[in-house]
Design an enzyme around this catalytic site. Structure first.
Site: not given
Lengths: 150, 94
Positions: B7-9, B40
């Site tokens: 996960a990332c932004g 995210a």
């Protein structure tokens, strides 16, 4: 390196007042070349507030970016800063990271751009290279440095 | 087959690089492993849907997660990379 990184998208020794100013300045050449929409800048700033991108390497780096819908043509701009600017830490917004190099990523197809993204990460992990980029006097110097990694 | 949620932004730049590194590390260690990327804001829903073995993230995550969550920043900076790799392999070998 394809056309993603170009000399006219590299700015050196810039004076900015804060991280958001740095993002706006880094975005300028991409906006002028119609790589991004005007909304990209506010969106990248907003995203930076919520999901910061500062990395605590020896010479601090930030990788601001935002949603693909604001990207018209993929591009990467590089900014080196005269004064150190505080970004918050990636994955840890409470952490203050002094940043001297900004890679602004206007990416819509990361799978296709994987090689260049991996190259940037390779550079970030190379302290000597970061030092050379920070100390570069001309955009062309940075362009030539980055080119050796591709 | 192990599954790692990355996960990332924006699920764009950083999670793609991190996901590829994880796949490479798993392969080098003879572990069958797939990665799925998530923004995210979608990460918690994907966690509930997919039941991954671990989450690697370059952003802060909300919600009650009862599987290992690894900070993926080391894959980008190279700082403490080996300990992060060791941590991941230990989870994936279980």
């Amino acid at each position: 390196m394809g056309s993603l990184i170009q000399v006219d998208r590299i700015q050196v020794n810039c004076l900015v007042k804060d991280q958001f100013d740095a993002i706006a300045l880094a975005a300028k050449p991409l906006l002028e070349k119609d790589c991004i929409t005007e909304e990209f800048i506010d969106a990248a700033i907003e995203r930076e507030r919520i999901f910061p991108t500062g990395l605590p390497t020896k010479i601090g780096v930030a990788l601001p970016h935002t949603e693909a819908k604001y990207v018209l043509k993929e591009g990467i701009s590089i900014l080196t800063l005269k004064n150190t600017i505080v970004f918050a830490g990636m994955g840890n917004p409470k952490e203050s990271i002094p940043v001297q190099i900004v890679f602004l990523l206007a990416i819509s197809n990361p799978e296709k751009q994987l090689r260049i993204l991996q190259t940037i990460i390779t550079i970030i992990q190379n302290e000597k290279m970061l030092k050379k980029i920070r100390d570069a006097k001309e955009p062309l110097d940075i362009y030539n440095l980055v080119k050796t990694f591709l | 087959m192990k599954l790692v949620l990355v996960a990332c932004g924006t699920a764009l730049a950083t999670s793609t690089v991190v996901a590829k590194k994880i796949e490479q590390i798993a392969q080098e260690n003879g572990i069958e492993c797939q990665t799925v990327q998530a923004k995210a804001v979608d990460a918690f829903t994907k966690y509930q849907e997919l039941h991954p073995d671990a989450i690697v993230c370059t952003c802060q995550l909300e919600g009650d997660i009862d599987i290992p969550v690894i900070n993926g920043r080391a894959f980008l900076t190279g700082i403490n990379l080996q300990s992060t790799i060791d941590q991941l392999i230990e989870i994936l070998k279980k």
